[in-house]
Design a protein around this motif. Structure first.
Motif, PDB file in Angstrom:
ATOM      1  N   ALA A  56       0.901  -1.250  -0.313  1.00 23.54           N
ATOM      2  CA  ALA A  56      -0.329   0.053  -0.091  1.00 23.54           C
ATOM      3  C   ALA A  56       0.854   1.707   0.294  1.00 23.54           C
ATOM      4  O   ALA A  56       0.428   1.951  -0.961  1.00 23.54           O
ATOM      5  N   MET A  57       1.989   1.437   1.123  1.00 22.57           N
ATOM      6  CA  MET A  57       2.621   2.699   0.347  1.00 22.57           C
ATOM      7  C   MET A  57       3.604   2.727  -0.193  1.00 22.57           C
ATOM      8  O   MET A  57       4.318   3.708  -0.453  1.00 22.57           O
ATOM      9  N   ASP A  58       4.028   1.462  -1.065  1.00 22.87           N
ATOM     10  CA  ASP A  58       4.486   1.092  -2.352  1.00 22.87           C
ATOM     11  C   ASP A  58       3.491   2.416  -3.368  1.00 22.87           C
ATOM     12  O   ASP A  58       4.326   3.108  -4.168  1.00 22.87           O
ATOM     13  N   GLU A  59       2.886   2.352  -3.265  1.00 22.66           N
ATOM     14  CA  GLU A  59       1.461   3.082  -4.149  1.00 22.66           C
ATOM     15  C   GLU A  59       1.482   4.533  -3.742  1.00 22.66           C
ATOM     16  O   GLU A  59       1.358   5.397  -4.712  1.00 22.66           O
ATOM     17  N   VAL A  60       1.940   4.714  -2.608  1.00 24.50           N
ATOM     18  CA  VAL A  60       1.384   6.248  -2.692  1.00 24.50           C
ATOM     19  C   VAL A  60       2.476   7.166  -3.598  1.00 24.50           C
ATOM     20  O   VAL A  60       2.041   8.198  -4.363  1.00 24.50           O
ATOM     21  N   PRO A  61       3.486   6.980  -3.036  1.00 21.36           N
ATOM     22  CA  PRO A  61       4.703   7.765  -4.344  1.00 21.36           C
ATOM     23  C   PRO A  61       4.369   7.802  -5.560  1.00 21.36           C
ATOM     24  O   PRO A  61       4.239   9.099  -6.296  1.00 21.36           O
ATOM     25  N   ARG A  62       3.359   6.984  -6.213  1.00 22.61           N
ATOM     26  CA  ARG A  62       2.835   7.131  -7.627  1.00 22.61           C
ATOM     27  C   ARG A  62       2.030   8.296  -7.712  1.00 22.61           C
ATOM     28  O   ARG A  62       1.341   8.402  -8.819  1.00 22.61           O
ATOM     29  N   VAL A  63       0.815   8.225  -6.526  1.00 18.52           N
ATOM     30  CA  VAL A  63      -0.742   9.406  -6.815  1.00 18.52           C
ATOM     31  C   VAL A  63       0.021  10.210  -5.872  1.00 18.52           C
ATOM     32  O   VAL A  63      -1.298  10.982  -5.780  1.00 18.52           O
ATOM     33  N   ARG A  64       1.101  10.398  -5.577  1.00 22.85           N
ATOM     34  CA  ARG A  64       1.473  11.697  -4.524  1.00 22.85           C
ATOM     35  C   ARG A  64       1.084  13.101  -4.685  1.00 22.85           C
ATOM     36  O   ARG A  64      -0.001  14.081  -4.320  1.00 22.85           O
ATOM     37  N   ALA A  65       1.081  13.027  -6.448  1.00 25.60           N
ATOM     38  CA  ALA A  65       0.440  14.095  -6.505  1.00 25.60           C
ATOM     39  C   ALA A  65      -1.268  14.693  -6.214  1.00 25.60           C
ATOM     40  O   ALA A  65      -1.656  15.627  -6.306  1.00 25.60           O
ATOM     41  N   ASP A  66      -1.950  13.770  -6.758  1.00 21.42           N
ATOM     42  CA  ASP A  66      -3.526  13.526  -6.907  1.00 21.42           C
ATOM     43  C   ASP A  66      -3.694  14.043  -5.197  1.00 21.42           C
ATOM     44  O   ASP A  66      -4.753  13.999  -5.477  1.00 21.42           O
ATOM     45  N   LEU A  67      -3.451  13.268  -4.785  1.00 23.65           N
ATOM     46  CA  LEU A  67      -2.950  13.309  -3.095  1.00 23.65           C
ATOM     47  C   LEU A  67      -2.978  14.570  -2.538  1.00 23.65           C
ATOM     48  O   LEU A  67      -4.162  14.911  -2.325  1.00 23.65           O
ATOM     49  N   ARG A  68      -2.410  15.300  -3.297  1.00 22.60           N
ATOM     50  CA  ARG A  68      -1.843  16.632  -2.525  1.00 22.60           C
ATOM     51  C   ARG A  68      -3.568  17.180  -3.263  1.00 22.60           C
ATOM     52  O   ARG A  68      -4.136  18.594  -2.265  1.00 22.60           O
ATOM     53  N   ALA A  69      -3.225  16.713  -4.535  1.00 25.86           N
ATOM     54  CA  ALA A  69      -4.711  18.320  -5.925  1.00 25.86           C
ATOM     55  C   ALA A  69      -6.006  17.864  -4.420  1.00 25.86           C
ATOM     56  O   ALA A  69      -6.861  18.497  -4.260  1.00 25.86           O
ATOM     57  N   ALA A  70      -5.984  16.365  -4.030  1.00 25.50           N
ATOM     58  CA  ALA A  70      -7.009  16.130  -3.496  1.00 25.50           C
ATOM     59  C   ALA A  70      -7.690  16.995  -2.279  1.00 25.50           C
ATOM     60  O   ALA A  70      -8.898  16.926  -1.342  1.00 25.50           O
ATOM     61  N   LEU A  71      -6.242  16.217  -1.699  1.00 25.36           N
ATOM     62  CA  LEU A  71      -6.699  17.005   0.133  1.00 25.36           C
ATOM     63  C   LEU A  71      -6.833  18.583  -0.464  1.00 25.36           C
ATOM     64  O   LEU A  71      -7.317  19.026   0.506  1.00 25.36           O
ATOM     65  N   ASP A  72      -6.213  19.427  -1.136  1.00 25.88           N
ATOM     66  CA  ASP A  72      -6.893  20.632  -0.977  1.00 25.88           C
ATOM     67  C   ASP A  72      -8.109  20.787  -1.938  1.00 25.88           C
ATOM     68  O   ASP A  72      -8.558  22.207  -1.160  1.00 25.88           O
ATOM     69  N   ARG A  73      -8.663  19.732  -2.962  1.00 26.39           N
ATOM     70  CA  ARG A  73     -10.177  20.262  -2.703  1.00 26.39           C
ATOM     71  C   ARG A  73     -11.229  19.737  -1.938  1.00 26.39           C
ATOM     72  O   ARG A  73     -11.907  20.574  -1.357  1.00 26.39           O
TER      73      ARG A  73
END
Length: 213
Positions: free
Chosen positions: A147-164
């Motif tokens: 699961a945590m290996d997957e996070v760096p691949r979508v980090r930019a989307d995580l940040r964009a989603a958090l802002d939203r």
């Protein structure tokens, strides 16, 4: 000159412009070329192309379906053939795709123009938050590392989603997104990143608490 080019690079859509009078109109600048290609798409592919603009980083077919609808898989294949999408990488059996920045900017403009931006960004944020909750649930189990290996691949989307999620506010979504980004910083040994994310969330939660008093 280099300084003039640097200035124009801030406005990507006008960089590739020609003054050759006998060039076809669709080839005279980047925006017009993209708009011409976009205009040739069937309506359904136009809709998928617009909605893919909310995906910031590399994405999978499943990601595309989550933001653009069930028939996005077929549209992705067509957009690849038409060079409006590129294949970014393969991760085992999972193919990943990406929009070039200029194409994403144009698609985002079209998304706003047809009035779909708010609902599509909300759908994206909620979907990424759901994935974050699923990842968090693996902590302490054998699936945690994957699961945590997957996070760096979508980090930019995580940040964009958090802002939203913070902007409209969705406390539950923001909590899961911030938790995963915080853990990501912790696991990578970048505690400053983790603290910044969690401090932002704490401030949001204080604001919500005060508003409910």
């Amino acid at each position: 000159t280099p300084s003039e080019l640097a200035f124009r690079l801030e406005r990507r859509m006008s960089v590739l412009t020609t003054n050759v009078v006998d060039a076809p109109a669709r080839h005279r600048d980047l925006r017009t070329a993209i708009a011409w290609s976009y205009g040739l798409l069937p309506e359904r592919e136009q809709a998928v192309f617009r909605r893919l603009s909310v995906l910031v980083g590399h994405f999978t077919i499943a990601d595309a379906v989550a933001v653009a609808g069930a028939d996005a898989a077929e549209a992705v294949e067509s957009l690849l053939d038409k060079s409006l999408l590129r294949r970014a990488a393969d991760d085992g059996d999972v193919a990943r795709f990406a929009l070039l920045v200029s194409l994403r900017e144009f698609a985002a403009e079209q998304l706003a123009e047809v009035g779909e931006e708010e609902v599509t960004r909300d759908r994206h944020a909620h979907g990424v938050a759901g994935r974050s909750a699923a990842w968090e649930a693996t902590f302490g189990s054998a699936a945690e590392t994957a699961a945590m290996d997957e996070v760096p691949r979508v980090r930019a989307d995580l940040r964009a989603a958090l802002d939203r999620a913070r902007a409209h506010p969705e406390p539950d979504d923001a909590l899961w997104l911030a938790a995963i980004l915080g853990w990501d910083g912790y696991f990578r040994g970048l505690l400053v990143d983790a603290v910044v994310v969690l401090d932002v969330l704490a401030e949001d939660l204080r604001s919500v608490s005060e508003a409910l008093r």
